[in-house]
Design a protein around this motif. Sequence first.
Motif, PDB file in Angstrom:
ATOM      1  N   PRO A  20       1.416   6.922  -1.723  1.00  0.00           N
ATOM      2  CA  PRO A  20      -0.057   6.496  -1.716  1.00  0.00           C
ATOM      3  C   PRO A  20      -1.049   7.191  -1.163  1.00  0.00           C
ATOM      4  O   PRO A  20      -2.224   7.183  -1.681  1.00  0.00           O
ATOM      5  CB  PRO A  20       0.394   5.131  -0.958  1.00  0.00           C
ATOM      6  CG  PRO A  20       1.947   5.109  -1.084  1.00  0.00           C
ATOM      7  CD  PRO A  20       2.679   6.281  -1.121  1.00  0.00           C
ATOM      8  N   CYS A  43      -2.371   9.399  -3.724  1.00  0.00           N
ATOM      9  CA  CYS A  43      -3.085   8.705  -4.539  1.00  0.00           C
ATOM     10  C   CYS A  43      -4.639   8.509  -3.892  1.00  0.00           C
ATOM     11  O   CYS A  43      -5.550   8.457  -4.596  1.00  0.00           O
ATOM     12  CB  CYS A  43      -2.551   7.409  -4.857  1.00  0.00           C
ATOM     13  SG  CYS A  43      -1.043   7.398  -5.819  1.00  0.00           S
ATOM     14  N   GLY A  44      -4.716   8.174  -2.898  1.00  0.00           N
ATOM     15  CA  GLY A  44      -5.905   8.093  -1.859  1.00  0.00           C
ATOM     16  C   GLY A  44      -6.665   9.580  -1.980  1.00  0.00           C
ATOM     17  O   GLY A  44      -7.794   9.272  -2.101  1.00  0.00           O
ATOM     18  N   LYS A  57       3.419   1.818   3.474  1.00  0.00           N
ATOM     19  CA  LYS A  57       2.768   2.867   2.726  1.00  0.00           C
ATOM     20  C   LYS A  57       1.312   2.745   2.269  1.00  0.00           C
ATOM     21  O   LYS A  57       0.621   3.542   2.045  1.00  0.00           O
ATOM     22  CB  LYS A  57       3.594   3.053   1.517  1.00  0.00           C
ATOM     23  CG  LYS A  57       5.071   3.711   1.728  1.00  0.00           C
ATOM     24  CD  LYS A  57       5.878   3.835   0.702  1.00  0.00           C
ATOM     25  CE  LYS A  57       7.381   4.517   0.770  1.00  0.00           C
ATOM     26  NZ  LYS A  57       8.159   4.402  -0.432  1.00  0.00           N
ATOM     27  N   VAL A  58       1.039   1.396   2.082  1.00  0.00           N
ATOM     28  CA  VAL A  58      -0.215   1.082   1.718  1.00  0.00           C
ATOM     29  C   VAL A  58      -1.351   1.660   2.874  1.00  0.00           C
ATOM     30  O   VAL A  58      -2.476   2.049   2.526  1.00  0.00           O
ATOM     31  CB  VAL A  58      -0.463  -0.422   1.576  1.00  0.00           C
ATOM     32  CG1 VAL A  58      -1.934  -0.759   1.207  1.00  0.00           C
ATOM     33  CG2 VAL A  58       0.382  -0.985   0.366  1.00  0.00           C
ATOM     34  N   PHE A  60      -2.300   4.997   2.140  1.00  0.00           N
ATOM     35  CA  PHE A  60      -3.393   5.049   1.132  1.00  0.00           C
ATOM     36  C   PHE A  60      -4.799   4.920   1.517  1.00  0.00           C
ATOM     37  O   PHE A  60      -5.887   5.614   1.510  1.00  0.00           O
ATOM     38  CB  PHE A  60      -3.226   4.060  -0.096  1.00  0.00           C
ATOM     39  CG  PHE A  60      -4.229   3.974  -1.238  1.00  0.00           C
ATOM     40  CD1 PHE A  60      -4.561   4.856  -2.177  1.00  0.00           C
ATOM     41  CD2 PHE A  60      -5.180   2.847  -0.869  1.00  0.00           C
ATOM     42  CE1 PHE A  60      -5.426   4.749  -2.957  1.00  0.00           C
ATOM     43  CE2 PHE A  60      -6.293   2.819  -1.617  1.00  0.00           C
ATOM     44  CZ  PHE A  60      -6.520   3.787  -2.850  1.00  0.00           C
TER      45      PHE A  60
END
Length: 586
Positions: A446, A449-450, A515-516, A519
């Motif tokens: 994540p 992804c960020g 995990k968020v 991100f």
Amino acid sequence: MAAPKKGRRQSAPGKPGRSLAFILIALVALTGGMFLSGTTTPRLGIDLAGGTSITLQAKNEPGQKNAINPTNMNTAVSIINNRVNGLGVSEAEVQTQGADNIIVNIPKGTNEKQAREQVGTTAQLYFRPVLTVAAGEPTPEPSASSSGKGTDKGTDKDKATEKGEDKATPSSTPTATPTSQGRAVTDGLKADATPSPKSSDKGSDKDKAAPTPTPSADPATAALQKKFTALDCTDKAQRGKAGDGIKDSEPTIACGKNNAGQWEKYVLGPAELNGKDVDDAKATINQQGAWVVNMDFTGGGSKKFAKTTGKLSQQQPPMNQFAIVLDGVVESAPSVNQSLSANAEISGSFTQESAQDLANILSYGALPLTFHEQSVTTVSPALGGEQLHAGLIAGAIGLALVIIYLVVYYRGLSLIAIASLLVSAALTYTLMTLLGPAISFTLNLPAVCGAIVAIGITADSFIVFFERVRDEVREGRTLRPAVERAWPRARRTILVSDFVSFLAAAVLFVVTVGKVQGFAFTLGLTTLLDVVVVFFFTKPLMTLMARKPFFANGHKWSGLDPKRLGAKPPLRRTRRATAPVDPKEA
């Protein structure tokens, strides 16, 4: 004179060279710090680097009712998370699953083994006085023929040599030499830990004449004596259940190891102190260069500790020993010869790892529940490598598309945008690498992804600035004043946009777990870096480029060609123009 004054609304060019020098010095310093730290790559999370996933199941202890509840489970998650992160393990994930399970994901790293050993440790710490100590094997029942003949050499010899060595005859009467792990409790005053008796003195008449180890009649009960006699501390199953079902206020039996690594068994009195009486614990090196654990007691704990050590110092061995019992195992059983006060030191045969383990557990407290390790799964880094590879490909594709768009649409201006993207990427990479050892930041999927989303946010800031400049050129201004007039309006738009993005990242980081958060953290970090890069690199670089003929004269490949942009005639000419005069009227 009024018109020229109105035209001075544009911001001053300032000194762009200083801003560029600042950002480049910062980049060089961060890169140097990265190499000096010995870490040149970001730490990877469990989904990218692999690691261990542990499932812990809570269970009720005897006498507990409804102990497994959301409050206790959340408390356990917090304590386990603090313990693991206290060891420096990067971004371990600790979360509940169902009503009675906790999942702990530990990324692959140097402290992975230590973290695994601590995640489910209940850490119930008690300080109990020692009543009796004996060898760890089951104590043979005294026979009728030998009950009145403690000096029957033939019988003693037969008993002592059943296993080929003289292990069944150590003395455990109140005057026997106490056993300990070679660790002493002290607060800077003198305390003594007498070594355990050696089992190699086969010819000692005293050993042969020693009576069978029996616990003290007071306060031990007949049931406790029976358990003590039958206890085999060399058996892991018996060792783990030695004190089950016994209250803190009652005598108990327990097992522990001596200096030679041999298991021994104890009869211990009621708990005088517990882990709540310990305020803090740290692993340090003493003046002799040995690892020790220093404990600070609370106000109430200090009084209990002083009172208890005062009583123990008046007793004879082994009843002057103070057993430090952690999760039912005697970690240390030092003897005390004087009253001690608020601070204590556990010293002896510690390694750095074992000292840090004990200090870490004591510092963060006991778990409110007992956990059973239900399953342990090793996560292969192969899958994580594939995910990282896919993430990097996605990022490269996104970056390539952004660059193609910039080159096609903005032409020469795309060079400024690409240079800004490279500076932003370098700052992001070095900061992520340095934050690994600094705050245990790890790069998970994540977070990747960020970083990819941040490419679009950064490119959007460049586009806002470039469009403002092009609007000024369309109005008929030359490039240098156009850049300075466009910047204040572009700056406000960029700040508002980045503030909204950062606020969203901050809220997401606070309200989410696991995990968020990776991100959200990466998105917030790259948003801040976008502001830094635009203010200290993109704008100063644009100011310098506006002085170059290629951009200032509006070359057709500069992205600022007045004809291509449909610019109006220069404002300067428009102001000087007068109405045409009819020749007939002249």
